[in-house]
Design a protein around this motif. Structure first.
Motif, PDB file in Angstrom:
ATOM      1  N   ARG A 165      42.650  36.934  27.747  1.00 42.98           N
ATOM      2  CA  ARG A 165      41.862  38.170  27.704  1.00 42.98           C
ATOM      3  C   ARG A 165      41.424  38.505  26.285  1.00 42.98           C
ATOM      4  NH1 ARG A 165      45.907  43.296  28.772  1.00 42.98           N
ATOM      5  NH2 ARG A 165      47.479  42.819  27.203  1.00 42.98           N
ATOM      6  N   SER A 211      44.618  42.600  34.835  1.00 41.21           N
ATOM      7  CA  SER A 211      44.054  42.575  36.191  1.00 41.21           C
ATOM      8  C   SER A 211      42.567  42.260  36.156  1.00 41.21           C
ATOM      9  CB  SER A 211      44.299  43.920  36.887  1.00 41.21           C
ATOM     10  OG  SER A 211      45.679  44.178  37.013  1.00 41.21           O
ATOM     11  N   THR A 212      41.851  42.867  35.193  1.00 47.15           N
ATOM     12  CA  THR A 212      40.418  42.603  35.062  1.00 47.15           C
ATOM     13  C   THR A 212      40.173  41.158  34.666  1.00 47.15           C
ATOM     14  OG1 THR A 212      40.010  44.898  34.423  1.00 47.15           O
ATOM     15  CG2 THR A 212      38.299  43.296  33.877  1.00 47.15           C
ATOM     16  N   TYR A 213      40.970  40.650  33.725  1.00 51.23           N
ATOM     17  CA  TYR A 213      40.827  39.247  33.313  1.00 51.23           C
ATOM     18  C   TYR A 213      41.074  38.309  34.485  1.00 51.23           C
ATOM     19  CZ  TYR A 213      42.230  34.765  31.315  1.00 51.23           C
ATOM     20  OH  TYR A 213      42.363  33.425  31.053  1.00 51.23           O
ATOM     21  N   ARG A 214      42.079  38.614  35.279  1.00 51.74           N
ATOM     22  CA  ARG A 214      42.399  37.762  36.421  1.00 51.74           C
ATOM     23  C   ARG A 214      41.254  37.753  37.435  1.00 51.74           C
ATOM     24  NH1 ARG A 214      47.942  39.218  39.126  1.00 51.74           N
ATOM     25  NH2 ARG A 214      46.794  41.165  39.405  1.00 51.74           N
ATOM     26  N   GLU A 215      40.647  38.932  37.674  1.00 47.16           N
ATOM     27  CA  GLU A 215      39.555  39.014  38.641  1.00 47.16           C
ATOM     28  C   GLU A 215      38.293  38.322  38.136  1.00 47.16           C
ATOM     29  OE1 GLU A 215      39.645  40.185  41.689  1.00 47.16           O
ATOM     30  OE2 GLU A 215      41.764  40.704  41.537  1.00 47.16           O
ATOM     31  N   ARG A 216      38.014  38.433  36.831  1.00 50.57           N
ATOM     32  CA  ARG A 216      36.772  37.881  36.292  1.00 50.57           C
ATOM     33  C   ARG A 216      36.839  36.381  36.034  1.00 50.57           C
ATOM     34  NH1 ARG A 216      34.891  42.171  31.569  1.00 50.57           N
ATOM     35  NH2 ARG A 216      34.591  44.010  32.917  1.00 50.57           N
ATOM     36  N   LYS A 233      40.505  34.417  39.393  1.00 50.82           N
ATOM     37  CA  LYS A 233      40.320  34.489  40.845  1.00 50.82           C
ATOM     38  C   LYS A 233      38.835  34.376  41.195  1.00 50.82           C
ATOM     39  CE  LYS A 233      42.763  37.229  43.315  1.00 50.82           C
ATOM     40  NZ  LYS A 233      43.391  38.434  43.899  1.00 50.82           N
ATOM     41  N   VAL A 234      38.253  33.211  40.939  1.00 49.56           N
ATOM     42  CA  VAL A 234      36.837  32.985  41.220  1.00 49.56           C
ATOM     43  C   VAL A 234      36.705  31.711  42.054  1.00 49.56           C
ATOM     44  CG1 VAL A 234      36.086  34.125  39.110  1.00 49.56           C
ATOM     45  CG2 VAL A 234      36.502  31.669  39.083  1.00 49.56           C
ATOM     46  N   ALA A 240      30.666  34.000  38.181  1.00 48.36           N
ATOM     47  CA  ALA A 240      31.603  33.936  37.052  1.00 48.36           C
ATOM     48  C   ALA A 240      31.071  33.074  35.911  1.00 48.36           C
ATOM     49  CB  ALA A 240      32.945  33.395  37.516  1.00 48.36           C
TER      50      ALA A 240
END
Length: 303
Positions: free
Chosen positions: A203, A217-222, A225-226, A245
């Motif tokens: 991040r 959480s934002t880093y994981r989603e962006r 988790k793609v 992404a």
């Protein structure tokens, strides 16, 4: 308290040898005891911790709590010795005004730090940095969903999956089971910490100079988790990242390729960072910009 002291001593002495000349720990009131204070003082490990109120110390503080509420936060130096303490110690009374209330809020801090080196206001600010450490602990738990065992029996399931164990486990006595559980927890905790550190580095790579740092959480989603598609060729495997992404991965990968690991040989050039690199995989960009653990000036103080 014994486990607490052993942990503090081991980390504190290592930090003093490799990182800083003085190590200070911040502790809440649950760790407060005369025995712990004595041992920390003998090891020359500074401390500042909350002190629970009682009739004696409340009586010492009473003259400073009379009258109207102060307009600003104020501090008062006290000397106090509990019955179980070997010596008298420095206590700081912190008086915090509460708008709309009749009486101010107050609490006590006990410390072995010198009043000239650490005046009351500076001491209180140092103690309040505990909040940042607790924030990181909470983030670690939220991002990694830690699942450590707290009972004297081995886990039968981990995240819904059965745990395969040796056939004669039922014949183990309680001490053997406790040793096995402790070993499992130590390994799992190290894996969680390594995962957290890698995600934190990631991040940091996504952060722009004029932006605040994104959450894990934002880093994981962006980034993590793609959607992706793997295409295998004769000599290589190509990963096609989802179009949504593309921008995030282009930014992440470009900066990731600039990273270099601090080795023991290079640690002589970066005294503090070299030690942290051994512990937690601290990384640097080729230009010298640190992207691993933040706030190196605070790294010698623990909570």
């Amino acid at each position: 308290m014994k486990d607490c002291y052993g942990f503090i001593r081991r980390i504190g002495l290592a930090l003093r040898e490799h990182v800083a000349d003085k190590v200070i720990v911040r502790l809440d009131a649950g760790f407060n005891s005369g025995e712990l204070c004595d041992k920390l003082e003998n090891d020359r490990i500074g401390y500042v911790m909350r002190l629970k109120g009682n009739d004696v110390i409340d009586g010492l503080a009473a003259p400073h709590l009379e009258g109207d509420q102060p307009s600003d936060e104020c501090y008062h130096e006290l000397r106090y010795r509990a019955k179980c303490w070997s010596v008298e110690r420095r206590v700081v009374l912190v008086v915090v005004p509460v708008p709309g209330e009749l009486f101010p809020r107050h609490f006590y801090l006990i410390t072995d730090l010198d009043v000239e080196a650490y005046p009351a206001e500076q001491l209180v600010n140092l103690y309040r940095k505990r909040g940042k450490a607790e924030k990181h602990f909470g983030e670690l738990n939220a991002a990694c969903s830690m699942a450590l065992s707290s009972v004297l029996r081995p886990k039968t399931h981990y995240k819904g999956r059965p745990v395969v164990r040796v056939p004669d486990e039922s014949e183990q006595d309680e001490s053997e089971q406790e040793a096995e559980i402790r070993a499992e927890n130590e390994v799992l905790l190290q894996v969680y910490l390594l995962t957290y550190q890698l995600m934190h580095v990631g991040r940091c790579l996504m952060r722009e100079p004029d932006e605040s740092q994104i959450s894990l959480s934002t880093y994981r989603e962006r980034v993590l988790k793609v959607g992706a598609r793997f295409v295998q060729h004769a000599r290589n495997i190509v990963i096609h990242i989802a179009a949504s992404a593309d921008a995030a991965w282009e930014q992440f990968w470009r900066r990731y390729c600039q990273l270099t690991w601090i080795t023991r040989k290079r640690a002589a050039k970066y005294r503090v960072a070299g030690f942290l690199a051994v512990l937690a995989g601290t990384v640097w960009l080729e230009g010298g910009e640190h992207v691993g653990l933040p706030d190196l000036d605070d790294s010698a103080s623990g909570s």
